[in-house]
Design a protein around this motif. Structure first.
Motif, PDB file in Angstrom:
ATOM      1  N   UNK A 170       0.857  -1.188   0.000  1.00  0.00           N
ATOM      2  CA  UNK A 170       0.000   0.000   0.000  1.00  0.00           C
ATOM      3  C   UNK A 170       0.894   1.240   0.000  1.00  0.00           C
ATOM      4  N   UNK A 171       0.617   2.154  -0.934  1.00  0.00           N
ATOM      5  CA  UNK A 171       1.379   3.395  -1.043  1.00  0.00           C
ATOM      6  C   UNK A 171       0.402   4.559  -1.059  1.00  0.00           C
ATOM      7  N   UNK A 172       0.779   5.667  -0.421  1.00  0.00           N
ATOM      8  CA  UNK A 172      -0.048   6.864  -0.425  1.00  0.00           C
ATOM      9  C   UNK A 172       0.815   8.056  -0.793  1.00  0.00           C
ATOM     10  N   UNK A 173       0.293   8.897  -1.687  1.00  0.00           N
ATOM     11  CA  UNK A 173       0.924  10.182  -1.935  1.00  0.00           C
ATOM     12  C   UNK A 173      -0.041  11.097  -2.662  1.00  0.00           C
ATOM     13  N   UNK A 174      -0.040  12.353  -2.277  1.00  0.00           N
ATOM     14  CA  UNK A 174      -0.759  13.445  -2.929  1.00  0.00           C
ATOM     15  C   UNK A 174      -2.159  13.092  -3.401  1.00  0.00           C
ATOM     16  N   UNK A 192      -3.635  10.135  -3.687  1.00  0.00           N
ATOM     17  CA  UNK A 192      -3.810   8.814  -4.290  1.00  0.00           C
ATOM     18  C   UNK A 192      -3.404   7.742  -3.293  1.00  0.00           C
ATOM     19  N   UNK A 193      -4.143   6.658  -3.275  1.00  0.00           N
ATOM     20  CA  UNK A 193      -3.733   5.481  -2.515  1.00  0.00           C
ATOM     21  C   UNK A 193      -3.628   4.344  -3.518  1.00  0.00           C
ATOM     22  N   UNK A 194      -2.461   3.735  -3.584  1.00  0.00           N
ATOM     23  CA  UNK A 194      -2.205   2.661  -4.544  1.00  0.00           C
ATOM     24  C   UNK A 194      -2.002   1.368  -3.774  1.00  0.00           C
ATOM     25  N   UNK A 195      -2.742   0.348  -4.158  1.00  0.00           N
ATOM     26  CA  UNK A 195      -2.607  -0.973  -3.546  1.00  0.00           C
ATOM     27  C   UNK A 195      -2.234  -1.973  -4.633  1.00  0.00           C
ATOM     28  N   UNK A 196      -1.386  -2.909  -4.266  1.00  0.00           N
ATOM     29  CA  UNK A 196      -0.970  -3.954  -5.191  1.00  0.00           C
ATOM     30  C   UNK A 196      -1.382  -5.305  -4.621  1.00  0.00           C
ATOM     31  N   UNK A 197      -1.869  -6.169  -5.482  1.00  0.00           N
ATOM     32  CA  UNK A 197      -2.249  -7.529  -5.107  1.00  0.00           C
ATOM     33  C   UNK A 197      -1.711  -8.472  -6.176  1.00  0.00           C
ATOM     34  N   UNK A 198      -1.395  -9.698  -5.811  1.00  0.00           N
ATOM     35  CA  UNK A 198      -0.898 -10.646  -6.818  1.00  0.00           C
ATOM     36  C   UNK A 198      -1.941 -10.868  -7.913  1.00  0.00           C
ATOM     37  N   UNK A 202      -4.851  -1.369  -7.669  1.00  0.00           N
ATOM     38  CA  UNK A 202      -6.038  -0.655  -7.202  1.00  0.00           C
ATOM     39  C   UNK A 202      -5.583   0.763  -6.895  1.00  0.00           C
ATOM     40  N   UNK A 203      -6.201   1.732  -7.539  1.00  0.00           N
ATOM     41  CA  UNK A 203      -5.858   3.135  -7.289  1.00  0.00           C
ATOM     42  C   UNK A 203      -7.118   3.839  -6.806  1.00  0.00           C
ATOM     43  N   UNK A 204      -7.037   4.380  -5.597  1.00  0.00           N
ATOM     44  CA  UNK A 204      -8.152   5.133  -5.030  1.00  0.00           C
ATOM     45  C   UNK A 204      -7.782   6.607  -5.039  1.00  0.00           C
ATOM     46  N   UNK A 205      -8.607   7.395  -5.689  1.00  0.00           N
ATOM     47  CA  UNK A 205      -8.355   8.820  -5.825  1.00  0.00           C
ATOM     48  C   UNK A 205      -9.113   9.546  -4.720  1.00  0.00           C
ATOM     49  N   UNK A 206      -8.431  10.432  -4.031  1.00  0.00           N
ATOM     50  CA  UNK A 206      -9.054  11.263  -3.000  1.00  0.00           C
ATOM     51  C   UNK A 206      -9.286  12.662  -3.560  1.00  0.00           C
ATOM     52  N   UNK A 207     -10.015  13.462  -2.815  1.00  0.00           N
ATOM     53  CA  UNK A 207     -10.400  14.789  -3.288  1.00  0.00           C
ATOM     54  C   UNK A 207      -9.185  15.647  -3.672  1.00  0.00           C
ATOM     55  N   UNK A 208      -8.117  15.582  -2.885  1.00  0.00           N
ATOM     56  CA  UNK A 208      -6.939  16.406  -3.176  1.00  0.00           C
ATOM     57  C   UNK A 208      -6.136  15.890  -4.366  1.00  0.00           C
ATOM     58  N   UNK A 209      -6.407  14.686  -4.837  1.00  0.00           N
ATOM     59  CA  UNK A 209      -5.681  14.130  -5.973  1.00  0.00           C
ATOM     60  C   UNK A 209      -6.378  14.279  -7.305  1.00  0.00           C
ATOM     61  N   UNK A 210      -7.600  14.803  -7.297  1.00  0.00           N
ATOM     62  CA  UNK A 210      -8.396  14.867  -8.530  1.00  0.00           C
ATOM     63  C   UNK A 210      -7.817  15.845  -9.553  1.00  0.00           C
ATOM     64  N   UNK A 235      -4.525  16.562 -10.067  1.00  0.00           N
ATOM     65  CA  UNK A 235      -3.109  16.352 -10.401  1.00  0.00           C
ATOM     66  C   UNK A 235      -2.937  16.331 -11.919  1.00  0.00           C
ATOM     67  N   UNK A 236      -1.891  16.996 -12.380  1.00  0.00           N
ATOM     68  CA  UNK A 236      -1.644  17.006 -13.821  1.00  0.00           C
ATOM     69  C   UNK A 236      -0.933  15.717 -14.243  1.00  0.00           C
ATOM     70  N   UNK A 237      -0.855  15.510 -15.543  1.00  0.00           N
ATOM     71  CA  UNK A 237      -0.332  14.265 -16.102  1.00  0.00           C
ATOM     72  C   UNK A 237       1.113  14.017 -15.676  1.00  0.00           C
ATOM     73  N   UNK A 238       1.933  15.037 -15.691  1.00  0.00           N
ATOM     74  CA  UNK A 238       3.341  14.900 -15.318  1.00  0.00           C
ATOM     75  C   UNK A 238       3.507  14.467 -13.872  1.00  0.00           C
ATOM     76  N   UNK A 239       2.717  15.049 -12.993  1.00  0.00           N
ATOM     77  CA  UNK A 239       2.785  14.724 -11.569  1.00  0.00           C
ATOM     78  C   UNK A 239       2.327  13.280 -11.341  1.00  0.00           C
ATOM     79  N   UNK A 240       1.293  12.848 -12.056  1.00  0.00           N
ATOM     80  CA  UNK A 240       0.819  11.470 -11.930  1.00  0.00           C
ATOM     81  C   UNK A 240       1.866  10.485 -12.410  1.00  0.00           C
ATOM     82  N   UNK A 241       2.562  10.851 -13.465  1.00  0.00           N
ATOM     83  CA  UNK A 241       3.543   9.955 -14.059  1.00  0.00           C
ATOM     84  C   UNK A 241       4.735   9.721 -13.114  1.00  0.00           C
ATOM     85  N   UNK A 242       5.053  10.717 -12.300  1.00  0.00           N
ATOM     86  CA  UNK A 242       6.147  10.573 -11.329  1.00  0.00           C
ATOM     87  C   UNK A 242       5.802   9.474 -10.359  1.00  0.00           C
TER      88      UNK A 242
END
Length: 88
Positions: free
Chosen positions: A13-17, A19-25, A71-79, A81-88
């Motif tokens: 599970x990763x969180x930043x700006x 977005x919450x990103x979860x990985x599952x097999x 699994x990517x969960x978008x929060x209000x503050x992440x809606x 974000x520009x393309x470059x920032x997402x790509x990072x």
């Protein structure tokens, strides 16, 4: 049931700006992407724009070849974000 199983199988599970990103097999030959954008994040055009950007990055960077379902969960503050920032 498939989504519940995916959430239960989360291994990272990763969180930043906003977005919450979860990985599952992954269980299929190619990895899958689930994007969750609640209505509280913004109006439909904003939610659709962030979904399109995330899908584009997923296929452009070939994350579907990795051994994880995403699994990517978008929060209000992440809606907004520009393309470059997402790509990072």
């Amino acid at each position: 049931h498939e989504v519940d199983a995916l959430f239960k199988a989360t291994i990272a599970r990763y969180k930043f700006e906003g977005l919450e990103i979860r990985l599952a097999p992954k269980f299929l030959p190619l990895a899958r992407l689930l994007i969750i954008t609640p209505r509280a994040c913004g109006n439909a055009p904003k939610r659709n724009r962030i979904r399109r950007r995330l899908k584009s990055i997923f296929y452009e960077q070939k994350y579907f070849d990795q051994p994880y379902d995403w699994i990517i969960m978008v929060r209000k503050e992440g809606i907004d974000l520009d393309f470059g920032k997402l790509k990072e």
